[in-house]
Scaffold this active site. Structure first.
Site, PDB file in Angstrom:
ATOM      1  CB  CYS A  64      50.286 -33.815  12.229  1.00 40.41           C
ATOM      2  SG  CYS A  64      48.978 -33.643  11.014  1.00 40.41           S
ATOM      3  CD  GLU A  72      20.194  12.607  27.557  1.00 44.99           C
ATOM      4  OE1 GLU A  72      20.683  12.612  26.417  1.00 44.99           O
ATOM      5  OE2 GLU A  72      19.780  13.626  28.119  1.00 44.99           O
ATOM      6  CE  LYS A 115      35.100   8.097  25.405  1.00 46.06           C
ATOM      7  NZ  LYS A 115      34.872   8.129  23.966  1.00 46.06           N
ATOM      8  NE  ARG A 148      32.325  17.921  17.788  1.00 47.28           N
ATOM      9  CZ  ARG A 148      32.650  17.439  18.962  1.00 47.28           C
ATOM     10  NH1 ARG A 148      31.706  16.983  19.760  1.00 47.28           N
ATOM     11  NH2 ARG A 148      33.889  17.366  19.315  1.00 47.28           N
ATOM     12  CD  GLU A 173      -2.623  -1.227   2.558  1.00 46.06           C
ATOM     13  OE1 GLU A 173      -3.789  -0.858   2.730  1.00 46.06           O
ATOM     14  OE2 GLU A 173      -1.931  -1.739   3.461  1.00 46.06           O
ATOM     15  CE1 TYR A 199      23.443  14.993  21.166  1.00 46.69           C
ATOM     16  CE2 TYR A 199      23.198  12.768  20.295  1.00 46.69           C
ATOM     17  CZ  TYR A 199      23.897  13.950  20.372  1.00 46.69           C
ATOM     18  OH  TYR A 199      25.050  14.098  19.664  1.00 46.69           O
ATOM     19  CB  CYS A 238      48.088 -30.323   9.507  1.00 46.26           C
ATOM     20  SG  CYS A 238      47.805 -30.155  11.267  1.00 46.26           S
ATOM     21  CB  CYS A 272      44.443 -31.513  10.034  1.00 42.12           C
ATOM     22  SG  CYS A 272      45.468 -32.953  10.405  1.00 42.12           S
TER      23      CYS A 272
HETATM   24  P1  AMP Z   1      33.066  13.674  22.505  1.00 40.20           P
HETATM   25  O1  AMP Z   1      32.974  13.883  21.020  1.00 40.20           O
HETATM   26  O2  AMP Z   1      33.590  12.338  22.891  1.00 40.20           O
HETATM   27  O3  AMP Z   1      33.688  14.828  23.219  1.00 40.20           O
HETATM   28  O4  AMP Z   1      31.591  13.656  23.044  1.00 40.20           O
HETATM   29  C1  AMP Z   1      30.680  14.622  22.715  1.00 40.20           C
HETATM   30  C2  AMP Z   1      29.748  14.060  21.719  1.00 40.20           C
HETATM   31  O5  AMP Z   1      28.969  13.031  22.289  1.00 40.20           O
HETATM   32  C3  AMP Z   1      28.736  15.031  21.255  1.00 40.20           C
HETATM   33  O6  AMP Z   1      29.227  15.877  20.274  1.00 40.20           O
HETATM   34  C4  AMP Z   1      27.689  14.137  20.700  1.00 40.20           C
HETATM   35  O7  AMP Z   1      28.002  13.851  19.349  1.00 40.20           O
HETATM   36  C5  AMP Z   1      27.876  12.842  21.422  1.00 40.20           C
HETATM   37  N1  AMP Z   1      26.702  12.368  22.170  1.00 40.20           N
HETATM   38  C6  AMP Z   1      26.264  11.103  22.106  1.00 40.20           C
HETATM   39  N2  AMP Z   1      25.178  10.920  22.858  1.00 40.20           N
HETATM   40  C7  AMP Z   1      24.895  12.100  23.421  1.00 40.20           C
HETATM   41  C8  AMP Z   1      23.855  12.537  24.306  1.00 40.20           C
HETATM   42  N3  AMP Z   1      22.918  11.705  24.788  1.00 40.20           N
HETATM   43  N4  AMP Z   1      23.877  13.830  24.691  1.00 40.20           N
HETATM   44  C9  AMP Z   1      24.838  14.682  24.233  1.00 40.20           C
HETATM   45  N5  AMP Z   1      25.823  14.316  23.384  1.00 40.20           N
HETATM   46  C10 AMP Z   1      25.867  13.044  22.993  1.00 40.20           C
HETATM   47 ZN    ZN Z   2      47.250 -32.221  11.739  1.00 42.65          ZN
END
Ligand code: AMP
Ligand code: ZN
Length: 654
Positions: free
Chosen positions: A397, A109, A302, A132, A34, A214, A394, A410
C-alpha cells in the site's frame, strides 16, 4: 612407577570412564563440579611432573595451532558406496547377493551425513586419525579428532585396529553453538568439515562434535562373522555407534525400514541422507569384492535431499494479516524433499543481517517434511552480490512502515495485502474451514467484488462468484455450500479465525478451554487473560486490545447476525497437556500405551513416538530406555507416572 605417575594414571582412567558415560552413553554418573575438580587435579599434576600420557583427557582441549595438514596415508584404501535411487535397483542388488548365498542377511544402518574419519589404535591407544581424502591419501587430523569426546583416547583392545566413522555435529549442538557464535554456521555438514579441517584444534573442540563409528577396516588378532559383531566390538571398545542397526533378510523388509526412517528422519537430531545396506555375513564379503570405487557387498539408498545450496535471485517482502513484513527469498528452483522450491523464508531483517545473506549469492536452503522452506545462511558470496535493502514503505500500500523488535510492520489497517491475508486466514482449514476460498480466489474477490470485511463472506452471491475467472456453476455452488457449513464452528476455531495478533491455533484452544464462550472471552480483563496457561503479557495485551476495539466488536456481532453458531465442545478440557508435544516411554502401570495416548489426545496433546527438539514433555514409566536419556540430554520436561496421574486429575477437574 612413581606415586605421581600412579595418581595421574588412575585419574585419567576415572575421567575417561566419566567422559564415556556422558558423551557416549548419555548417562553421567557424577556432577560437572566433581568432574571439574578431578580434571583440575590432573592438570595440576601433569604440569608439576611434566608427564602427559597420550590418552590423557587434557589433550582434548586442542593444543597448538598447526602450520599445515600432514598427509595421512590409508593403510586400507577407503571406498565410496554405490547408490541406488529406487527400490527396483535395490531389489536387483539384493537378488544378486541372494543368488550366490540364498540365506544372506543384511545390516541396515543410517547413512550419516558428516565427515568420514579413520582412526588407528595400537596397544590400546589412539595413534592417529585421518580424513578420507581421495581414499588413498587424506589429511592427518589426529589433534582435531582427539578433541571429540565420544572418541575414546584409549580402548581395551590391545592389538592394532583401524576403525572408521563419521564426524558429526548434532543439530541441537549446532543451534547452541550458533546462539553464541559471532559467525553462525549454516549447515551441520559444513560445520563438521570446517571444524575438523581447522588448523586450530581449539576451534574444533569448541564445536562439540560427535563421532559415530560404523566399521572396522583392519584388525589384528580377530575375525568378525557379522556386521552385528563389528557393531558390538565398537560398543565394547567405547565408541558411539548409531543405536539404529537392523538386520533384514529380504528386500521387502529393507524397503519397509527405508520408508519408515524416511518419514521420521526430519525429527532426528543428526543429519543423515540415506540408508546403508551391507551384506551382514562378513566372511562372504570378499567373495563379492570391489569395483574400482565401490564394495559390491554394500549399497546406499539416498533420500532426496532436504538441504541444498542455490542462488538467491531476489528478496521480496510479503505483508501478512498482522501487517508484518516477511522477507521471502526468490531462489533458483531446487528439488528438496519431494517438492520443487523456488521461494524460501528469511524470517526478518535481523535474520538477514545475522546470516549475512546477499542477493546474487549462493545460499543454503532447507526444507524438511512439514516445515516451510528456509534460507539457512550464505554458502558463497559471488561477485556482484548485493545487500538486501530494508524497505521503508509497505510494498502493498506504500504506507508507513514501523520497526517493532526485529520485525517491520505496515501500520495501515486498510492495506490490501493485510486485508486479503486476514480473509484467507479466516477461511483456512484450522479456522472456518471454507474450502475453495483460497488465497487466489480471495484476491480476485477483493479486487472485483470489493470483499473486505470477514462478514462480507456471508453476503457473497452466486452471481458474484460466477463472474470470477474460471468459475462455473459447480465451483460456485460448492463454495456457497462450504460458506454455509462454516457457520457451525467450534469456539477455538472461531477465535483462531479472527486473526488476533499473536494468537495461533494453540493459544486459541487455550482461550476456548478457559472462557467456554465468546462473550466471556470478550469481557475478560488483562488479569484474567494472564492466568491462562502459557499466555504472557504480549499475548494477553493483544487479545485484550482486539476485543476492546469498537470496529472488531461490531464485526463480531455482524458475524453472529449472519448466523454463525458456536458448537458445544465437551471434549475440550483445560489441561496441562493441551497443545503440548508428548512422548511416552517405558511401561506405565495404570494404562496401556494406547490408553495413555488416547487420554493425552483428549487433553489436547500431540503424542509422538520419538524424542526430538520439538518434544515438550516425556512421560516415563518403568524400564524407560534411550528416549528418556535423550530427553534428559535435551533438557525436556520429564514426568513420572505419579505426577502424570496427578496432572490428569487436576486438569479434568477444571
Ligand atoms: P559417498 O561418499 O556418498 O560415496 O558414501 C560413502 C560414505 O558414506 C562413506 O565414505 C562414509 O563416509 C559414509 N557413511 C555414512 N554412514 C555410513 C555407514 N553406516 N556405513 C558406511 N559408510 C557410511
Ligand atoms: Zn501496507
Amino acid at each position: 612407577m612413581s606415586n605421581v605417575e600412579e595418581e595421574i594414571k588412575s585419574l585419567i582412567e576415572e575421567l575417561n570412564v566419566h567422559i564415556h558415560n556422558y558423551y557416549v552413553l548419555d548417562k553421567p554418573t557424577i556432577s560437572d563440579y566433581e568432574y571439574d575438580k578431578m580434571y583440575d587435579r590432573l592438570v595440576e599434576l601433569e604440569k608439576q611432573s611434566g608427564i602427559v600420557f597420550p590418552f590423557s583427557p587434557t589433550l582434548r582441549v586442542g593444543g597448538e595451532t598447526l602450520k599445515n595438514f600432514k598427509q595421512f596415508e590409508h593403510e586400507v584404501p577407503l571406498y565410496s558406496l554405490d547408490k541406488c535411487q529406487n527400490f527396483d535397483d535395490l531389489r536387483s542388488w539384493v537378488e544378486g547377493i541372494k543368488k550366490e548365498f540364498p540365506d544372506s542377511t543384511f545390516s541396515v544402518e543410517y547413512k550419516f551425513d558428516g565427515l568420514s574419519i579413520v582412526i588407528e589404535y595400537e596397544n590400546g591407544v589412539l595413534i592417529k586419525a585421518g580424513t578420507r581424502g581421495n581414499g588413498r591419501v587424506g589429511e592427518d587430523v589426529t589433534a582435531q579428532v582427539k578433541t571429540i569426546k565420544s572418541v575414546p583416547l584409549s580402548i581395551p583392545y590391545l592389538q592394532k585396529v583401524i576403525i572408521q566413522g563419521e564426524g558429526m555435529i548434532t543439530l541441537s549442538n549446532l543451534e547452541k553453538y550458533n546462539k553464541i557464535a559471532t559467525e553462525p554456521l549454516k549447515n551441520a555438514r559444513n560445520a563438521v568439515a570446517g571444524a575438523i579441517r581447522n588448523l586450530n584444534p581449539k576451534e574444533t573442540a569448541k564445536r562439540n562434535l560427535d563421532l559415530f563409528a560404523y566399521s572396522v577396516n583392519y584388525i589384528e588378532g580377530k575375525k568378525f562373522n557379522t556386521q552385528e559383531e563389528i557393531n558390538s566390538f565398537l560398543i565394547e571398545n567405547g565408541f558411539k555407534t548409531s543405536n539404529f542397526i537392523k538386520i533384514c533378510s529380504n528386500a521387502d523388509e529393507i524397503i519397509k525400514i527405508i520408508k519408515q526412517v524416511g518419514e521420521e528422519k526430519s525429527k532426528l537430531d543428526i543429519l543423515m541422507d540415506g540408508i546403508v545396506i551391507k551384506l551382514n555375513e562378513v566372511q562372504r564379503r570378499e567373495e563379492f569384492g570391489y569395483t574400482a570405487k565401490f564394495p559390491k557387498w554394500a549399497i546406499a539408498y539416498k533420500y532426496e535431499p532436504e538441504e541444498l545450496s542455490t542462488i538467491l535471485k531476489d528478496v521480496v517482502w510479503q505483508v501478512g494479516r498482522t501487517g508484518k513484513l516477511t522477507p521471502i527469498g526468490i531462489i533458483s528452483p531446487v528439488k528438496l524433499a519431494g517438492a520443487t522450491v523456488s521461494r524460501a523464508t528469511l524470517n526478518n531483517m535481523g535474520d538477514i543481517e545475522r546470516k549475512g545473506v546477499k542477493i546474487g549469492s549462493r545460499v543454503f536452503v532447507r526444507r524438511s517434511n512439514e516445515v516451510i522452506p528456509e534460507i539457512l545462511g550464505i554458502a558463497e558470496e559471488l561477485p556482484n552480490s548485493q545487500d538486501v535493502i530494508k524497505p521503508n514503505k509497505c510494498p502493498s500500500c506504500n504506507g508507513e512502515v514501523s520497526e517493532i523488535g526485529a520485525n517491520l510492520f505496515c501500520m495501515n489497517v486498510d492495506c490490501p495485502e493485510q486485508v486479503k491475508d486476514s480473509l484467507t486466514h479466516f477461511c483456512s482449514k484450522e479456522a472456518m474451514d471454507i474450502e475453495g476460498l483460497s488465497e487466489k480466489t480471495i484476491s480476485q474477490l477483493y479486487d472485483e467484488v470489493g470483499l473486505k470485511n470477514l462478514s462480507d463472506i456471508y453476503n457473497l452471491s452466486y452471481e458474484q462468484l460466477l463472474k470470477l475467472d474460471k468459475f462455473k456453476e459447480k465451483k460456485a455452488n460448492n463454495i456457497l455450500k462450504a460458506i454455509e457449513e462454516s457457520k457451525d464452528v467450534s469456539l477455538s476455531s472461531f477465535i483462531y479465525a479472527l486473526g488476533i495478533k499473536n494468537v495461533g491455533a494453540k493459544t486459541a484452544k487455550d482461550l476456548a478451554a478457559k472462557y467456554k464462550s465468546i462473550n466471556n472471552l470478550m469481557n475478560a480483563n488483562l488479569e484474567s487473560l494472564l492466568e491462562v496457561r502459557d499466555i504472557g503479557d504480549i499475548v494477553a495485551e493483544s487479545v485484550y486490545n482486539y476485543f476492546n476495539n469498537d470496529k472488531n466488536k461490531e464485526e463480531i456481532s455482524r458475524l453472529f447476525e449472519k448466523g454463525i453458531k458456536i458448537k458445544e465442545n465437551e471434549s475440550l478440557i483445560e489441561s496441562y497437556f493441551n497443545g503440548k508435544n508428548v512422548v511416552l516411554t517405558g511401561t506405565l502401570s495404570s494404562f496401556s500405551r494406547i490408553e495413555a495416548t488416547k487420554i493425552l489426545e483428549k487433553h489436547g496433546a500431540i503424542v509422538s513416538s520419538s524424542v526430538g527438539k520439538s518434544t515438550n514433555i516425556v512421560v516415563y514409566g518403568e524400564n524407560a530406555g534411550s528416549k528418556l536419556d535423550k530427553a534428559k540430554k535435551l533438557g525436556i520436561e520429564l514426568i513420572n507416572e505419579e505426577e502424570f496421574l496427578k496432572l490428569l486429575k487436576n486438569s479434568s477437574q477444571n
